[in-house]
Write a protein that holds these residues in place. Structure first.
Motif, PDB file in Angstrom:
ATOM      1  N   GLN A 141     -26.630  40.449  -8.860  1.00 55.58           N
ATOM      2  CA  GLN A 141     -27.959  41.486  -8.941  1.00 55.58           C
ATOM      3  C   GLN A 141     -27.820  40.949 -10.014  1.00 55.58           C
ATOM      4  O   GLN A 141     -28.974  41.289  -9.895  1.00 55.58           O
ATOM      5  N   ARG A 142     -27.286  40.962 -10.578  1.00 55.14           N
ATOM      6  CA  ARG A 142     -27.719  40.505 -12.725  1.00 55.14           C
ATOM      7  C   ARG A 142     -28.176  39.405 -12.966  1.00 55.14           C
ATOM      8  O   ARG A 142     -28.897  39.191 -13.721  1.00 55.14           O
ATOM      9  N   LEU A 143     -28.002  38.460 -11.722  1.00 52.18           N
ATOM     10  CA  LEU A 143     -29.087  37.149 -12.182  1.00 52.18           C
ATOM     11  C   LEU A 143     -30.261  37.407 -11.665  1.00 52.18           C
ATOM     12  O   LEU A 143     -31.469  36.894 -12.391  1.00 52.18           O
ATOM     13  N   CYS A 144     -30.434  37.667 -10.637  1.00 48.83           N
ATOM     14  CA  CYS A 144     -31.974  38.157 -10.029  1.00 48.83           C
ATOM     15  C   CYS A 144     -32.626  39.526 -10.914  1.00 48.83           C
ATOM     16  O   CYS A 144     -33.222  39.610 -10.745  1.00 48.83           O
ATOM     17  N   ASP A 145     -32.168  39.919 -11.144  1.00 47.84           N
ATOM     18  CA  ASP A 145     -32.586  41.179 -12.404  1.00 47.84           C
ATOM     19  C   ASP A 145     -32.960  40.490 -13.367  1.00 47.84           C
ATOM     20  O   ASP A 145     -33.439  41.111 -14.671  1.00 47.84           O
ATOM     21  N   GLY A 146     -32.524  39.585 -13.915  1.00 44.65           N
ATOM     22  CA  GLY A 146     -33.201  37.975 -14.711  1.00 44.65           C
ATOM     23  C   GLY A 146     -31.841  38.491 -16.158  1.00 44.65           C
ATOM     24  O   GLY A 146     -31.962  37.569 -16.960  1.00 44.65           O
ATOM     25  N   ASP A 147     -30.892  38.472 -16.126  1.00 48.76           N
ATOM     26  CA  ASP A 147     -29.931  38.747 -17.267  1.00 48.76           C
ATOM     27  C   ASP A 147     -28.954  37.347 -16.795  1.00 48.76           C
ATOM     28  O   ASP A 147     -29.114  36.521 -15.865  1.00 48.76           O
ATOM     29  N   CYS A 148     -28.480  36.267 -18.119  1.00 47.11           N
ATOM     30  CA  CYS A 148     -27.568  35.147 -18.133  1.00 47.11           C
ATOM     31  C   CYS A 148     -26.195  36.059 -17.892  1.00 47.11           C
ATOM     32  O   CYS A 148     -25.945  36.794 -18.571  1.00 47.11           O
ATOM     33  N   LEU A 149     -25.669  35.104 -17.083  1.00 52.28           N
ATOM     34  CA  LEU A 149     -23.602  35.140 -16.622  1.00 52.28           C
ATOM     35  C   LEU A 149     -23.548  33.583 -17.564  1.00 52.28           C
ATOM     36  O   LEU A 149     -24.015  32.593 -16.844  1.00 52.28           O
ATOM     37  N   ALA A 150     -22.770  33.674 -18.683  1.00 54.54           N
ATOM     38  CA  ALA A 150     -21.745  33.424 -18.769  1.00 54.54           C
ATOM     39  C   ALA A 150     -19.995  33.191 -17.831  1.00 54.54           C
ATOM     40  O   ALA A 150     -19.367  33.741 -18.134  1.00 54.54           O
ATOM     41  N   ILE A 151     -20.027  31.740 -17.301  1.00 53.08           N
ATOM     42  CA  ILE A 151     -18.620  32.178 -16.468  1.00 53.08           C
ATOM     43  C   ILE A 151     -18.511  30.612 -17.090  1.00 53.08           C
ATOM     44  O   ILE A 151     -18.512  29.380 -17.221  1.00 53.08           O
ATOM     45  N   PHE A 152     -16.805  30.869 -16.463  1.00 53.96           N
ATOM     46  CA  PHE A 152     -15.469  30.056 -17.089  1.00 53.96           C
ATOM     47  C   PHE A 152     -15.046  29.398 -15.984  1.00 53.96           C
ATOM     48  O   PHE A 152     -13.664  30.143 -15.132  1.00 53.96           O
ATOM     49  N   PRO A 153     -15.442  28.952 -14.605  1.00 55.16           N
ATOM     50  CA  PRO A 153     -14.962  28.781 -13.668  1.00 55.16           C
ATOM     51  C   PRO A 153     -14.004  28.703 -13.466  1.00 55.16           C
ATOM     52  O   PRO A 153     -13.027  27.914 -12.621  1.00 55.16           O
ATOM     53  N   GLU A 154     -13.124  27.373 -14.189  1.00 54.61           N
ATOM     54  CA  GLU A 154     -12.249  26.331 -14.307  1.00 54.61           C
ATOM     55  C   GLU A 154     -11.018  27.599 -14.551  1.00 54.61           C
ATOM     56  O   GLU A 154     -10.386  27.062 -13.360  1.00 54.61           O
ATOM     57  N   GLY A 155     -10.955  28.340 -15.001  1.00 52.45           N
ATOM     58  CA  GLY A 155     -10.419  29.418 -14.667  1.00 52.45           C
ATOM     59  C   GLY A 155      -8.726  29.145 -15.841  1.00 52.45           C
ATOM     60  O   GLY A 155      -8.820  30.135 -16.290  1.00 52.45           O
ATOM     61  N   THR A 156      -8.388  28.373 -16.269  1.00 52.74           N
ATOM     62  CA  THR A 156      -7.466  27.247 -16.447  1.00 52.74           C
ATOM     63  C   THR A 156      -7.689  26.227 -17.821  1.00 52.74           C
ATOM     64  O   THR A 156      -8.762  25.956 -17.312  1.00 52.74           O
ATOM     65  N   CYS A 157      -6.876  25.728 -18.497  1.00 52.27           N
ATOM     66  CA  CYS A 157      -6.975  24.611 -19.226  1.00 52.27           C
ATOM     67  C   CYS A 157      -5.973  23.318 -18.686  1.00 52.27           C
ATOM     68  O   CYS A 157      -4.921  23.556 -18.702  1.00 52.27           O
ATOM     69  N   ASN A 158      -6.707  22.466 -18.783  1.00 58.67           N
ATOM     70  CA  ASN A 158      -5.724  21.957 -18.335  1.00 58.67           C
ATOM     71  C   ASN A 158      -4.785  20.997 -19.908  1.00 58.67           C
ATOM     72  O   ASN A 158      -4.810  20.399 -20.605  1.00 58.67           O
ATOM     73  N   THR A 159      -3.458  21.556 -20.230  1.00 58.22           N
ATOM     74  CA  THR A 159      -2.673  21.277 -20.736  1.00 58.22           C
ATOM     75  C   THR A 159      -2.686  19.841 -20.848  1.00 58.22           C
ATOM     76  O   THR A 159      -1.840  19.156 -21.879  1.00 58.22           O
ATOM     77  N   GLU A 160      -2.597  18.827 -19.723  1.00 57.07           N
ATOM     78  CA  GLU A 160      -1.733  16.868 -19.917  1.00 57.07           C
ATOM     79  C   GLU A 160      -2.964  16.842 -20.430  1.00 57.07           C
ATOM     80  O   GLU A 160      -2.536  16.384 -21.522  1.00 57.07           O
ATOM     81  N   ASP A 161      -4.305  17.165 -20.310  1.00 56.85           N
ATOM     82  CA  ASP A 161      -5.395  16.129 -20.657  1.00 56.85           C
ATOM     83  C   ASP A 161      -7.084  16.799 -20.447  1.00 56.85           C
ATOM     84  O   ASP A 161      -7.547  16.831 -19.611  1.00 56.85           O
ATOM     85  N   PRO A 162      -7.219  17.213 -21.889  1.00 60.96           N
ATOM     86  CA  PRO A 162      -8.171  18.327 -21.802  1.00 60.96           C
ATOM     87  C   PRO A 162      -9.706  17.877 -21.931  1.00 60.96           C
ATOM     88  O   PRO A 162     -10.477  18.464 -21.213  1.00 60.96           O
ATOM     89  N   ARG A 163      -9.568  16.608 -21.424  1.00 62.71           N
ATOM     90  CA  ARG A 163     -10.782  15.892 -21.489  1.00 62.71           C
ATOM     91  C   ARG A 163     -10.932  16.010 -19.484  1.00 62.71           C
ATOM     92  O   ARG A 163     -12.448  15.996 -20.078  1.00 62.71           O
ATOM     93  N   THR A 164     -10.269  16.491 -18.934  1.00 62.80           N
ATOM     94  CA  THR A 164     -10.461  16.551 -17.741  1.00 62.80           C
ATOM     95  C   THR A 164     -10.496  18.147 -17.017  1.00 62.80           C
ATOM     96  O   THR A 164      -9.336  18.331 -17.449  1.00 62.80           O
ATOM     97  N   LEU A 165     -11.828  18.625 -16.190  1.00 63.59           N
ATOM     98  CA  LEU A 165     -11.383  20.152 -16.100  1.00 63.59           C
ATOM     99  C   LEU A 165     -10.541  19.782 -14.520  1.00 63.59           C
ATOM    100  O   LEU A 165     -10.002  18.668 -14.169  1.00 63.59           O
ATOM    101  N   GLN A 166     -10.267  21.246 -14.428  1.00 67.23           N
ATOM    102  CA  GLN A 166      -9.130  21.611 -13.640  1.00 67.23           C
ATOM    103  C   GLN A 166      -9.951  22.140 -11.972  1.00 67.23           C
ATOM    104  O   GLN A 166     -11.439  21.772 -12.738  1.00 67.23           O
ATOM    105  N   HIS A 167      -9.586  21.858 -11.120  1.00 68.09           N
ATOM    106  CA  HIS A 167     -10.158  22.542 -10.352  1.00 68.09           C
ATOM    107  C   HIS A 167     -11.689  23.870 -10.080  1.00 68.09           C
ATOM    108  O   HIS A 167     -11.009  24.506 -10.827  1.00 68.09           O
ATOM    109  N   VAL A 168     -12.359  23.351  -9.539  1.00 67.41           N
ATOM    110  CA  VAL A 168     -13.382  24.558  -9.865  1.00 67.41           C
ATOM    111  C   VAL A 168     -13.670  25.296  -8.048  1.00 67.41           C
ATOM    112  O   VAL A 168     -13.860  24.216  -7.023  1.00 67.41           O
TER     113      VAL A 168
END
Length: 132
Positions: free
Chosen positions: A31-58
């Motif tokens: 609803q906020r998106l449809c109201d014209g708001d911007c939404l910052a989301i961090f969909p990965e949820g966690t950092c890859n501590t072994e190789d931070p250049r590779t995203l975890q599953h989204v």
């Protein structure tokens, strides 16, 4: 649709309450998106501590938000941001940020949207690392 306050006031803190709260959060975000708001989301949820250049599953949560926003009649756009702290992330002295290009027309099933998001985010992280 129950309000966020109603979902929080429930005494049931089990899996069903957690699931209900997640659905409410996705509805509010759409609803906020449809109201014209911007939404910052961090969909990965966690950092890859072994190789931070590779995203975890989204997971599909981002896809559900976009899908619900589209059902409300708006067309959300994705703008990915990648950050690199360099090859020695333990000794952070600076960071490089890469902002991807705007992606529109994300429609489809939530998991397919999540795959597009993951690919775009990985490209942004790759480009940030390459610019370091």
């Amino acid at each position: 649709m129950r309000s966020l306050i109603e979902a929080r006031s429930s005494k049931d803190h089990g899996p069903r309450a957690v699931s209900d709260a997640g659905r409410v959060m996705m509805d509010v975000a759409a609803q906020r998106l449809c109201d014209g708001d911007c939404l910052a989301i961090f969909p990965e949820g966690t950092c890859n501590t072994e190789d931070p250049r590779t995203l975890q599953h989204v997971n599909s949560g981002i896809g559900h938000i976009v899908s619900r926003a589209e059902k409300l009649g708006c067309s959300p756009a994705l703008l990915s941001v990648g950050i690199s702290y360099g090859p020695d992330a333990g000794q952070v002295k600076s960071a490089r940020v890469f902002i991807g290009t705007r992606v529109v027309g994300l429609g489809g099933k939530p998991m397919n949207i999540a795959r597009v998001v993951q690919g775009e985010l990985q490209r942004a992280v790759d480009d940030a690392a390459a610019s370091y």
